[in-house]
Motif scaffolding. Structure first.
Motif, PDB file in Angstrom:
ATOM      1  N   PHE A 257      17.330  -8.388 -72.148  1.00  0.00           N
ATOM      2  CA  PHE A 257      18.023  -8.556 -70.871  1.00  0.00           C
ATOM      3  C   PHE A 257      19.188  -7.580 -70.705  1.00  0.00           C
ATOM      4  CE2 PHE A 257      16.641 -13.265 -71.242  1.00  0.00           C
ATOM      5  CZ  PHE A 257      15.372 -12.939 -70.767  1.00  0.00           C
ATOM      6  N   ARG A 258      19.678  -7.043 -71.797  1.00  0.00           N
ATOM      7  CA  ARG A 258      20.805  -6.108 -71.694  1.00  0.00           C
ATOM      8  C   ARG A 258      20.426  -4.883 -70.865  1.00  0.00           C
ATOM      9  NH1 ARG A 258      24.632  -4.138 -76.716  1.00  0.00           N
ATOM     10  NH2 ARG A 258      26.359  -3.370 -75.412  1.00  0.00           N
ATOM     11  N   GLU A 259      19.275  -4.297 -71.166  1.00  0.00           N
ATOM     12  CA  GLU A 259      18.844  -3.109 -70.434  1.00  0.00           C
ATOM     13  C   GLU A 259      18.408  -3.465 -69.015  1.00  0.00           C
ATOM     14  OE1 GLU A 259      17.853   0.557 -69.067  1.00  0.00           O
ATOM     15  OE2 GLU A 259      19.143  -0.021 -70.744  1.00  0.00           O
ATOM     16  N   ILE A 260      17.743  -4.615 -68.844  1.00  0.00           N
ATOM     17  CA  ILE A 260      17.333  -5.039 -67.506  1.00  0.00           C
ATOM     18  C   ILE A 260      18.561  -5.224 -66.619  1.00  0.00           C
ATOM     19  CG2 ILE A 260      16.303  -6.930 -66.179  1.00  0.00           C
ATOM     20  CD1 ILE A 260      14.354  -7.335 -68.531  1.00  0.00           C
ATOM     21  N   MET A 261      19.603  -5.849 -67.169  1.00  0.00           N
ATOM     22  CA  MET A 261      20.833  -6.053 -66.395  1.00  0.00           C
ATOM     23  C   MET A 261      21.523  -4.726 -66.092  1.00  0.00           C
ATOM     24  SD  MET A 261      22.497  -9.501 -68.024  1.00  0.00           S
ATOM     25  CE  MET A 261      21.838 -11.128 -67.620  1.00  0.00           C
ATOM     26  N   ARG A 262      21.628  -3.863 -67.095  1.00  0.00           N
ATOM     27  CA  ARG A 262      22.262  -2.559 -66.864  1.00  0.00           C
ATOM     28  C   ARG A 262      21.564  -1.815 -65.732  1.00  0.00           C
ATOM     29  NH1 ARG A 262      21.451   2.413 -67.201  1.00  0.00           N
ATOM     30  NH2 ARG A 262      19.339   2.047 -67.967  1.00  0.00           N
ATOM     31  N   ASP A 263      20.245  -1.755 -65.801  1.00  0.00           N
ATOM     32  CA  ASP A 263      19.469  -1.085 -64.759  1.00  0.00           C
ATOM     33  C   ASP A 263      19.606  -1.814 -63.429  1.00  0.00           C
ATOM     34  OD1 ASP A 263      17.567   0.884 -63.811  1.00  0.00           O
ATOM     35  OD2 ASP A 263      16.032  -0.685 -63.912  1.00  0.00           O
ATOM     36  N   GLY A 264      19.575  -3.145 -63.472  1.00  0.00           N
ATOM     37  CA  GLY A 264      19.654  -3.941 -62.252  1.00  0.00           C
ATOM     38  C   GLY A 264      20.966  -3.774 -61.515  1.00  0.00           C
ATOM     39  N   PHE A 265      22.071  -3.763 -62.253  1.00  0.00           N
ATOM     40  CA  PHE A 265      23.373  -3.578 -61.604  1.00  0.00           C
ATOM     41  C   PHE A 265      23.505  -2.184 -60.998  1.00  0.00           C
ATOM     42  CE2 PHE A 265      24.619  -7.385 -63.970  1.00  0.00           C
ATOM     43  CZ  PHE A 265      25.393  -8.031 -63.017  1.00  0.00           C
ATOM     44  N   GLN A 266      22.970  -1.187 -61.675  1.00  0.00           N
ATOM     45  CA  GLN A 266      22.981   0.169 -61.105  1.00  0.00           C
ATOM     46  C   GLN A 266      22.165   0.215 -59.821  1.00  0.00           C
ATOM     47  OE1 GLN A 266      21.618   2.884 -64.138  1.00  0.00           O
ATOM     48  NE2 GLN A 266      23.573   2.854 -65.236  1.00  0.00           N
ATOM     49  N   LYS A 267      21.002  -0.424 -59.844  1.00  0.00           N
ATOM     50  CA  LYS A 267      20.148  -0.443 -58.655  1.00  0.00           C
ATOM     51  C   LYS A 267      20.806  -1.234 -57.530  1.00  0.00           C
ATOM     52  CE  LYS A 267      16.604   1.829 -60.415  1.00  0.00           C
ATOM     53  NZ  LYS A 267      17.077   2.122 -61.769  1.00  0.00           N
TER      54      LYS A 267
ATOM     55  N   HIS B 155      26.448 -13.152 -71.367  1.00  0.00           N
ATOM     56  CA  HIS B 155      27.675 -12.951 -70.602  1.00  0.00           C
ATOM     57  C   HIS B 155      28.392 -11.670 -71.015  1.00  0.00           C
ATOM     58  CE1 HIS B 155      27.970 -17.509 -69.449  1.00  0.00           C
ATOM     59  NE2 HIS B 155      26.893 -16.903 -68.970  1.00  0.00           N
ATOM     60  N   ASP B 156      28.227 -11.265 -72.270  1.00  0.00           N
ATOM     61  CA  ASP B 156      28.761  -9.971 -72.698  1.00  0.00           C
ATOM     62  C   ASP B 156      28.100  -8.830 -71.922  1.00  0.00           C
ATOM     63  OD1 ASP B 156      30.693 -10.678 -74.624  1.00  0.00           O
ATOM     64  OD2 ASP B 156      29.154 -11.009 -76.128  1.00  0.00           O
ATOM     65  N   TYR B 157      26.788  -8.931 -71.713  1.00  0.00           N
ATOM     66  CA  TYR B 157      26.074  -7.904 -70.950  1.00  0.00           C
ATOM     67  C   TYR B 157      26.593  -7.864 -69.513  1.00  0.00           C
ATOM     68  CZ  TYR B 157      22.649  -8.861 -74.709  1.00  0.00           C
ATOM     69  OH  TYR B 157      22.023  -9.097 -75.905  1.00  0.00           O
TER      70      TYR B 157
ATOM     71  N   ASN C 145      11.769 -17.463 -77.430  1.00  0.00           N
ATOM     72  CA  ASN C 145      12.480 -17.131 -78.662  1.00  0.00           C
ATOM     73  C   ASN C 145      13.842 -16.531 -78.320  1.00  0.00           C
ATOM     74  OD1 ASN C 145      10.373 -17.881 -80.490  1.00  0.00           O
ATOM     75  ND2 ASN C 145       9.302 -15.987 -79.949  1.00  0.00           N
ATOM     76  N   PHE C 146      14.863 -16.932 -79.040  1.00  0.00           N
ATOM     77  CA  PHE C 146      16.220 -16.502 -78.731  1.00  0.00           C
ATOM     78  C   PHE C 146      16.352 -14.973 -78.692  1.00  0.00           C
ATOM     79  CE2 PHE C 146      20.629 -15.457 -79.738  1.00  0.00           C
ATOM     80  CZ  PHE C 146      21.288 -16.227 -78.799  1.00  0.00           C
ATOM     81  N   GLU C 147      15.616 -14.281 -79.548  1.00  0.00           N
ATOM     82  CA  GLU C 147      15.723 -12.825 -79.638  1.00  0.00           C
ATOM     83  C   GLU C 147      15.319 -12.133 -78.341  1.00  0.00           C
ATOM     84  OE1 GLU C 147      14.213 -14.791 -81.838  1.00  0.00           O
ATOM     85  OE2 GLU C 147      15.758 -14.687 -83.420  1.00  0.00           O
ATOM     86  N   GLU C 148      14.589 -12.820 -77.489  1.00  0.00           N
ATOM     87  CA  GLU C 148      14.163 -12.224 -76.219  1.00  0.00           C
ATOM     88  C   GLU C 148      15.347 -11.902 -75.312  1.00  0.00           C
ATOM     89  OE1 GLU C 148      11.363 -15.104 -74.714  1.00  0.00           O
ATOM     90  OE2 GLU C 148      10.142 -14.940 -76.529  1.00  0.00           O
ATOM     91  N   ASN C 149      16.496 -12.508 -75.575  1.00  0.00           N
ATOM     92  CA  ASN C 149      17.691 -12.206 -74.795  1.00  0.00           C
ATOM     93  C   ASN C 149      18.122 -10.750 -74.948  1.00  0.00           C
ATOM     94  OD1 ASN C 149      18.986 -14.749 -73.453  1.00  0.00           O
ATOM     95  ND2 ASN C 149      18.322 -15.468 -75.476  1.00  0.00           N
ATOM     96  N   LEU C 150      17.775 -10.119 -76.061  1.00  0.00           N
ATOM     97  CA  LEU C 150      18.179  -8.736 -76.296  1.00  0.00           C
ATOM     98  C   LEU C 150      17.642  -7.803 -75.217  1.00  0.00           C
ATOM     99  CD1 LEU C 150      17.645  -8.566 -80.170  1.00  0.00           C
ATOM    100  CD2 LEU C 150      19.827  -8.686 -78.941  1.00  0.00           C
TER     101      LEU C 150
END
Length: 379
Positions: A207-217, A241-243, A200-205
């Motif tokens: 990914f914002r936190e996963i990416m934020r945490d992932g880049f910090q890690k 791509h905004d994330y 479902n498209f909404e599942e992309n939401l």
């Protein structure tokens, strides 16, 4: 003839330069897929299938893998006196198997890569003691310049649903400190290793936190911020791509022809080229050569890749070579590593012999060159 024609066509559009630039982009570093020979034997006995070479040989890079890789990369020098360099698209986190066992596999837990190496060094010092220190040495010497491949190499939606279902295939792998040989995800659009795939498209939401945490890690583990992203196991939707931009990403790997999932099994195709900009100003990078020497498909991989590099240079394009870590893994079978490293040495030697003015650069260096040069795409 068809392949040669396609290799020429795919190099016509995109950013151009007279410099002979070679980037070697290698996916999956830092990721635990298969723990050991014992783990593989246990999973075989339990009926988990070996469907690909990744199931059979893809292990976290050990000391011997890195030593052999460094030897191969240092075996040549470019016009500037620099050795070859790998851009490992790498993960900063892995499954914390011990914590998950302690919570009876009720919920997902992850750990940082140095902790993974610490545990493996204790369990198998011959293979893993000193491996993380070699990683740091490779970065310091400039022969490894990792970029972000995701926080972990798995799809959390699928992983958590299978935990809830007490999926025996998943539990068997986890009990063997592995995440491979998994059954289908249940979704046509999601592979079990594809971190940023969705139904479902909404599942992309999420990914914002996963990416934020992932880049910090990533910055915590590798010592600097990544500016280049390549998704693990599948293609991301452009909405994220905004994330990525929020986390400092300036360049995104894309295929020449991208098949992008729109949700609920619907797709659209788009064509891309190196140097192309997306809506938020990030640069796309398209790999235009392939090197998979342990893929037993009957190819002479050195010759196959050399021809693609030659065509890239003919069109005044950088040669961006695509590969995977599995080609250089010897923890399960040293012959696999010997084949991959031997082919890598041969390829590098042929490149410097045919093009003495070659320059080996990381993807990050290429990004800086593309951003700072007056040379432009013909598009």
């Amino acid at each position: 003839m068809k392949q040669q024609l396609f290799n020429h066509i795919k190099n016509i559009p995109g950013w151009k330069t007279k410099r002979k630039l070679v980037v070697i982009s290698v996916d999956d570093y830092g990721n635990v897929r298969l723990d050991s020979k014992i783990a593989r034997a246990n999973m075989d006995k339990a009926g988990l299938k070996v469907s690909t070479r990744f199931d059979a040989y893809d292990t976290l890079e050990n000391k011997q893998d890195l030593e052999a890789l460094f030897d191969a990369l240092s075996s040549v020098k470019d016009k500037n006196g620099n050795p070859a360099v790998f851009t490992p698209f790498a993960l900063p986190c892995n499954i914390d198997f011990e914590t998950m066992a302690a919570n009876h596999y009720e919920s997902y837990a992850y750990e940082l890569l140095p902790e993974t190496y610490k545990k493996l060094s204790s369990n198998d010092p011959k293979a893993y003691e000193g491996a993380w220190e070699l990683w740091q040495e490779g970065i310091a010497k400039g022969i490894l310049r990792p970029q972000f491949h995701g926080r972990e190499h798995l799809n959390l939606k699928v992983f958590e649903e299978k935990l809830q279902q007490k999926d025996e295939v998943l539990l068997t792998a986890l009990k063997n400190r592995s995440y491979t040989s998994q059954s289908p995800s249940g979704y046509s659009s999601i592979g079990y290793t594809a971190a940023f795939s969705f139904w479902n498209f909404e599942e992309n939401l999420r990914f914002r936190e996963i990416m934020r945490d992932g880049f910090q890690k990533f910055e915590n583990v590798y010592g600097y911020a990544s500016i280049h992203f390549n998704p693990p196991g599948g293609r991301e939707h452009t909405c994220v791509h905004d994330y990525l931009k929020e986390n400092g990403v300036r360049c995104i790997d894309v295929p020449l022809i991208k098949t992008e999932h729109q949700g609920n099994g619907k797709y659209k195709k788009s064509v891309h080229w190196t140097g192309q900009k997306n809506k938020v100003g990030q640069t796309y990078m398209v790999r235009n050569a392939v090197f998979e020497p342990t893929d037993n498909s009957g190819k002479d991989w050195v010759d196959y890749t050399m021809k693609q590099v030659e065509i890239a240079f003919f069109w005044n394009r950088p040669a961006i070579i695509s590969s995977h870590r599995v080609n250089f893994c010897g923890h399960i079978d040293e012959k696999n590593r010997a084949i991959g490293i031997g082919a890598l040495k041969a390829l590098l030697a042929k490149i410097v012999a045919q093009w003495p003015d070659v320059e080996f650069v990381s993807s990050e260096q290429l990004i800086h060159i593309m951003e700072g040069t007056t040379e432009r795409s013909n598009y």
